[in-house]
Write a protein that holds these residues in place. Structure first.
Motif, mmCIF file in Angstrom:
data_model
loop_
_atom_site.group_PDB
_atom_site.id
_atom_site.type_symbol
_atom_site.label_atom_id
_atom_site.label_comp_id
_atom_site.label_asym_id
_atom_site.label_seq_id
_atom_site.Cartn_x
_atom_site.Cartn_y
_atom_site.Cartn_z
ATOM 1 N N ILE A 1 0.833 -1.198 0.000
ATOM 2 C CA ILE A 1 0.000 0.000 0.000
ATOM 3 C C ILE A 1 0.871 1.253 0.000
ATOM 4 N N GLU A 2 1.932 1.248 0.786
ATOM 5 C CA GLU A 2 2.840 2.387 0.815
ATOM 6 C C GLU A 2 3.499 2.600 -0.540
ATOM 7 N N THR A 3 3.883 1.504 -1.210
ATOM 8 C CA THR A 3 4.485 1.613 -2.540
ATOM 9 C C THR A 3 3.516 2.248 -3.524
ATOM 10 N N GLY A 4 2.271 1.768 -3.524
ATOM 11 C CA GLY A 4 1.274 2.330 -4.417
ATOM 12 C C GLY A 4 0.975 3.781 -4.103
ATOM 13 N N TYR A 5 0.888 4.086 -2.824
ATOM 14 C CA TYR A 5 0.518 5.426 -2.384
ATOM 15 C C TYR A 5 1.565 6.459 -2.774
ATOM 16 N N GLN A 6 2.830 6.057 -2.798
ATOM 17 C CA GLN A 6 3.907 7.008 -3.025
ATOM 18 C C GLN A 6 4.535 6.892 -4.410
ATOM 19 N N SER A 7 3.911 6.120 -5.292
ATOM 20 C CA SER A 7 4.483 5.937 -6.625
ATOM 21 C C SER A 7 3.966 6.986 -7.599
ATOM 22 N N TYR A 8 4.895 7.618 -8.335
ATOM 23 C CA TYR A 8 4.530 8.573 -9.376
ATOM 24 C C TYR A 8 4.303 7.881 -10.722
ATOM 25 N N GLU A 9 4.618 6.587 -10.808
ATOM 26 C CA GLU A 9 4.447 5.833 -12.045
ATOM 27 C C GLU A 9 3.141 5.048 -11.989
ATOM 28 N N PRO A 10 2.187 5.324 -12.890
ATOM 29 C CA PRO A 10 0.889 4.642 -12.851
ATOM 30 C C PRO A 10 0.990 3.119 -12.864
ATOM 31 N N ALA A 11 1.925 2.566 -13.659
ATOM 32 C CA ALA A 11 2.037 1.108 -13.733
ATOM 33 C C ALA A 11 2.516 0.524 -12.407
ATOM 34 N N ALA A 12 3.472 1.200 -11.774
ATOM 35 C CA ALA A 12 3.978 0.711 -10.484
ATOM 36 C C ALA A 12 2.900 0.823 -9.407
ATOM 37 N N LYS A 13 2.143 1.918 -9.438
ATOM 38 C CA LYS A 13 1.029 2.089 -8.491
ATOM 39 C C LYS A 13 0.023 0.961 -8.652
ATOM 40 N N ARG A 14 -0.351 0.712 -9.892
ATOM 41 C CA ARG A 14 -1.352 -0.314 -10.154
ATOM 42 C C ARG A 14 -0.861 -1.687 -9.697
ATOM 43 N N ASP A 15 0.373 -2.038 -10.045
ATOM 44 C CA ASP A 15 0.908 -3.358 -9.672
ATOM 45 C C ASP A 15 0.899 -3.548 -8.157
ATOM 46 N N ALA A 16 1.298 -2.515 -7.425
ATOM 47 C CA ALA A 16 1.348 -2.629 -5.964
ATOM 48 C C ALA A 16 -0.043 -2.763 -5.381
ATOM 49 N N TYR A 17 -0.969 -1.933 -5.850
ATOM 50 C CA TYR A 17 -2.332 -1.971 -5.313
ATOM 51 C C TYR A 17 -3.052 -3.268 -5.680
ATOM 52 N N VAL A 18 -2.870 -3.743 -6.904
ATOM 53 C CA VAL A 18 -3.516 -4.993 -7.309
ATOM 54 C C VAL A 18 -3.012 -6.155 -6.450
ATOM 55 N N GLU A 19 -1.711 -6.210 -6.203
ATOM 56 C CA GLU A 19 -1.176 -7.289 -5.367
ATOM 57 C C GLU A 19 -1.692 -7.171 -3.935
ATOM 58 N N ALA A 20 -1.799 -5.947 -3.435
ATOM 59 C CA ALA A 20 -2.351 -5.771 -2.083
ATOM 60 C C ALA A 20 -3.796 -6.249 -2.039
ATOM 61 N N GLN A 21 -4.588 -5.893 -3.048
ATOM 62 C CA GLN A 21 -5.985 -6.337 -3.083
ATOM 63 C C GLN A 21 -6.078 -7.856 -3.213
ATOM 64 N N ARG A 22 -5.168 -8.450 -3.993
ATOM 65 C CA ARG A 22 -5.185 -9.910 -4.136
ATOM 66 C C ARG A 22 -4.964 -10.579 -2.783
ATOM 67 N N ARG A 23 -4.029 -10.070 -2.011
ATOM 68 C CA ARG A 23 -3.750 -10.655 -0.696
ATOM 69 C C ARG A 23 -4.899 -10.404 0.276
#
Length: 512
Positions: free
Chosen positions: A446-468
């Motif tokens: 969540i912290e990675t997604g929250y602080q990422s300026y790159e849309p793809a990196a934000k999405r990847d982090a948030y999707v994995e968090a939601q999966r877990r």
């Protein structure tokens, strides 16, 4: 079921019952004036989203620096551009030639005044965490340039201030006294408590003179009342008509009906830090007990989409195809209950009395959980009582919604699922627990997604968090919310937005 992204007023339903009394050809009033029936009272001063007697949503009297696209992205509005000059500094360029309703030009002084004297002073401490701003963080660079210094890296800042409550007003305005001076396409003309807000066309609007001369936003909180008002011709357009009458409305050739998937989702939220719902097998069993399709098709009468996760997929970093699937399977559910720590005790499920269809939804949950041998007691409470009980962790399940009134929806992940989010922080600091927080690697994601300026990196982090989160069955997803608009068939020019409060009325017209 209607497509979740269908353009409003794209077509007229077939059929042909009697025409609406008082509509189109029968009108004697100004054909460029419209009355809109809302599902909330725009004059209710007890609500958090009302100042000076007027709701900033819907009415389009006041405007923010940033607006939102249909794809939930921030787009220029009173600001024409913005740049992150470092991890915590944003520079916004203002649109030149924008007039307030008092004839004064919008400048950087007005933006600084609005944030420093109103938003960061009058709205309460919650604003600091929401916007990541503190008093003294907004400064003027020149007449058309403003700098914002956030308290920490916050890439979602532009989308977060794309919100009707983060509006810009000049020093002459006084919300508390009802003196509302905005830059919107309409000016506030009249507020009648418990009845309506009336606005009129602002001819000097920077986006071009609106077509309607007058809009009246009528308080009609009861869905049956709203539907009656439409059918009688007393209003031109209503939000969320009575579900029981939708099929008849759709058959009429003098009514137009459409639905739009919103940024909201409803789930049964599970307290994962209280026995016995701290057992993942029991939580997975609860997920296998529910048929989202049946719930949408029966209780909601097709208004909504069956959900696989706790966040609406209209938000760009949500991908429900990546989430675990819990098909309704009573046998699997019973097996999971048997191998869990559940021992027949009664589980408490809280539901707000103000929630649309809350009572019926909770009854369905109670019945379907009972079919797998889990005893659930529904408590229908006022909102304040629900908040009090959940804040103390005194529940097992809570039927509630999550969503966003701005394109910047990152706070959904943080507030609900991060250990230091508002839902979990107090209990974590007091007892080392929380409500819906898995902690550890999920917090990191969540912290990675929250602080990422790159849309793809934000999405990847948030999707994995939601999966877990879904693998651990922290919630039982129920449905992604839709809202319905029904209107006199002669009314044209409104396109629905995932954020229903972002309605644009400038091109509203009435055909012969």
């Amino acid at each position: 079921m209607y497509s979740s992204r269908r353009r409003f007023l794209a077509g007229v339903a077939g059929g042909g019952l009697a025409s609406l009394a008082g509509c189109a050809g029968d009108r004697t009033a100004d054909e460029t004036a419209f009355t809109i029936g809302l599902a909330s009272d725009p004059t209710d001063t007890s609500r958090y989203d009302n100042w000076g007697g007027m709701a900033p949503y819907w009415t389009r009297v006041i405007e923010p620096l940033v607006w939102g696209t249909d794809d939930m992205q921030p787009k220029p509005w009173l600001a024409t551009d913005w740049t992150a000059t470092d991890d915590t500094t944003w520079v916004f360029d203002l649109r030149e030639g924008v007039s307030f309703h008092n004839g004064e030009e919008l400048t950087a002084d007005d933006v600084v005044h609005t944030f420093e004297e109103n938003i960061l002073t009058e709205r309460g401490d919650f604003v600091y965490g929401w916007l990541h701003l503190e008093p003294g963080s907004v400064t003027k660079i020149d007449n058309y340039t403003v700098e914002f210094e956030t308290t920490d890296p916050f890439p979602g800042f532009p989308g977060t201030i794309a919100h009707n409550m983060i509006d810009i007003q000049p020093p002459d305005a006084d919300r508390r006294a009802g003196k509302i001076i905005g830059t919107g396409p309409f000016t506030l003309e009249e507020v009648r408590r418990g009845q309506h807000v009336r606005v009129e066309r602002f001819p000097d609007y920077w986006g071009g003179e609106p077509t309607p001369t007058e809009l009246t936003f009528r308080a009609a909180e009861d869905e049956t009342t709203r539907t009656d008002l439409l059918e009688s011709g007393e209003v031109d357009l209503i939000y969320n008509p009575a579900k029981s009458r939708l099929s008849l409305l759709r058959e009429r050739d003098d009514v137009r009906v459409d639905a739009q998937q919103s940024a909201g989702a409803v789930s049964a939220w599970i307290n994962i830090h209280r026995e016995p719902t701290d057992d993942v097998d029991l939580r997975r069993a609860l997920n296998h007990a529910i048929s989202q399709e049946e719930l949408v098709g029966t209780v909601l009468e097709g208004v909504g989409e069956p959900a696989r996760g706790p966040i609406s997929p209209v938000i760009d970093w949500v991908d429900e195809d990546e989430l675990p699937t819990y098909e309704r399977d009573r046998d699997t559910a019973r097996e999971l209950v048997d191998q869990s720590a559940y021992d027949g005790e009664e589980l408490t499920c809280l539901v707000s009395a103000d929630m649309d269809d809350g009572r019926t939804i909770s009854q369905v949950l109670e019945s379907q959980f009972g079919e797998i041998g889990v005893d659930v007691a529904i408590e229908l409470l006022e909102n304040a009582s629900v908040k009090d009980r959940t804040s103390r962790g005194e529940f097992h399940l809570h039927v509630g919604s999550t969503g966003s009134n701005s394109p910047g929806a990152d706070y959904i992940m943080w507030e609900n699922f991060h250990t230091m989010g508002v839902d979990n922080k107090d209990l974590y600091e007091a007892e080392g627990t929380g409500l819906y927080n898995l902690g550890g690697e999920v917090d990191d994601l969540i912290e990675t997604g929250y602080q990422s300026y790159e849309p793809a990196a934000k999405r990847d982090a948030y999707v994995e968090a939601q999966r877990r989160i879904m693998d651990a069955a922290v919630v039982v997803p129920l449905f992604y919310q839709e809202y319905v608009v029904a209107a006199d068939a002669a009314v044209e020019g409104l396109e629905l937005h995932p954020i229903e409060r972002f309605a644009e009325w400038r091109d509203l017209t009435r055909t012969a």
